[in-house]
Motif scaffolding. Sequence first.
Motif, PDB file in Angstrom:
ATOM      1  N   ALA A  91       0.827  -1.209   0.000  1.00  0.00           N
ATOM      2  CA  ALA A  91       0.000   0.000   0.000  1.00  0.00           C
ATOM      3  C   ALA A  91       0.860   1.257   0.000  1.00  0.00           C
ATOM      4  N   ILE A  92       1.940   1.247   0.787  1.00  0.00           N
ATOM      5  CA  ILE A  92       2.804   2.422   0.871  1.00  0.00           C
ATOM      6  C   ILE A  92       3.558   2.639  -0.433  1.00  0.00           C
ATOM      7  N   GLY A 131       7.602  11.296   2.736  1.00  0.00           N
ATOM      8  CA  GLY A 131       8.424  10.544   3.673  1.00  0.00           C
ATOM      9  C   GLY A 131       8.088  10.866   5.123  1.00  0.00           C
ATOM     10  N   LEU A 132       7.939  12.154   5.451  1.00  0.00           N
ATOM     11  CA  LEU A 132       7.641  12.536   6.828  1.00  0.00           C
ATOM     12  C   LEU A 132       6.250  12.087   7.258  1.00  0.00           C
ATOM     13  N   GLY A 173      12.741  -0.014  13.170  1.00  0.00           N
ATOM     14  CA  GLY A 173      13.238  -0.134  11.806  1.00  0.00           C
ATOM     15  C   GLY A 173      12.137  -0.413  10.811  1.00  0.00           C
ATOM     16  N   ALA A 174      11.032  -1.031  11.277  1.00  0.00           N
ATOM     17  CA  ALA A 174       9.920  -1.316  10.382  1.00  0.00           C
ATOM     18  C   ALA A 174       9.329  -0.026   9.820  1.00  0.00           C
ATOM     19  N   THR A 179       8.916   3.680   5.170  1.00  0.00           N
ATOM     20  CA  THR A 179       9.112   5.034   4.645  1.00  0.00           C
ATOM     21  C   THR A 179       9.987   5.021   3.403  1.00  0.00           C
ATOM     22  N   VAL A 180      11.081   4.279   3.453  1.00  0.00           N
ATOM     23  CA  VAL A 180      11.988   4.222   2.301  1.00  0.00           C
ATOM     24  C   VAL A 180      11.333   3.480   1.135  1.00  0.00           C
ATOM     25  N   ILE A 181      10.524   2.465   1.426  1.00  0.00           N
ATOM     26  CA  ILE A 181       9.780   1.776   0.373  1.00  0.00           C
ATOM     27  C   ILE A 181       8.859   2.764  -0.342  1.00  0.00           C
ATOM     28  N   GLY A 182       8.196   3.623   0.437  1.00  0.00           N
ATOM     29  CA  GLY A 182       7.330   4.631  -0.167  1.00  0.00           C
ATOM     30  C   GLY A 182       8.097   5.592  -1.053  1.00  0.00           C
ATOM     31  N   LEU A 183       9.281   6.003  -0.624  1.00  0.00           N
ATOM     32  CA  LEU A 183      10.102   6.912  -1.427  1.00  0.00           C
ATOM     33  C   LEU A 183      10.618   6.219  -2.686  1.00  0.00           C
TER      34      LEU A 183
END
Length: 274
Positions: A91-92, A131-132, A173-174, A179-183
């Motif tokens: 989803a992200i 990201g935020l 870390g999850a 967040t990085v997956i979304g970016l």
Amino acid sequence: MSTLSAGHVVPPLEHTGKVTQLRVFVSELTKLRSVRSTKWSLAAAFVLTIGVPAIAAAVVSHHWPNASPQDRADFHPTEVSLAGVQIAQLAIGVLGVLAITAEYSTGMIRASLTAVPRRLPVLWAKAVVYGLVTLALLTPAVLIAFFASQAILSGRHIDTSLTAPGVPRVVLGAALYLTVIGLFGLGLGAIVRNTAGGIATFAGLMFVLPPLMNVLPASWNSAASPYLPLQSGEALLSLTRGNQLAPWVGFGVLCVYAAASIAIAALLLKRRDV
């Protein structure tokens, strides 16, 4: 001075202020909040991150008396708390793609780049805002998921605590991982500029490519697979090493993928027509 008709004079519009990166941030936050699909996707990620671990913990707790010795030996209570992350990442990532391709599909990107002719501040603002928002939403989600699932498991005395070795890194870390997956999804969407193509590219790299690695010789597969986006990022979420990179090294590799996708998108944004 300009005139509309004889005797009527319209003064020139006053400049209300120059375009700044902060104002672009505010603009992108407004866009993110005003799109219904964004709200639903973030809500789905939040609910899945919490709900799936709670259900998984209930199932494990119910079947624990009948579990085999091998299953009990292999059981890690922290993994139950992260069950929702495996679904929420889709989803992200998809929302990251939509965060920019939706503007290309509607043509709104022309208005955005007309208002910000230097272009790149728009991309930076999208990445920072998304990201935020993702990090702020999913950090409490993974914490709630952890405490809820461990509370259920405590009925069988198979729970763990947040202070156990490695658990803080895995749980917090999850949120960083998602967040990085979304970016990464946002960067791919900015490169492809098409919703279907961006989602297909994201899904292909994340979920289709790893199984395809099995067609390679075993030694090649073992050497290359840990550096794929999914496996490298999941190293941060694992308490056991196995055939994985070190946790923060793996997360760093995932960050490189995300940074590279956004860097390529920035280069293309400067060179291509809208």
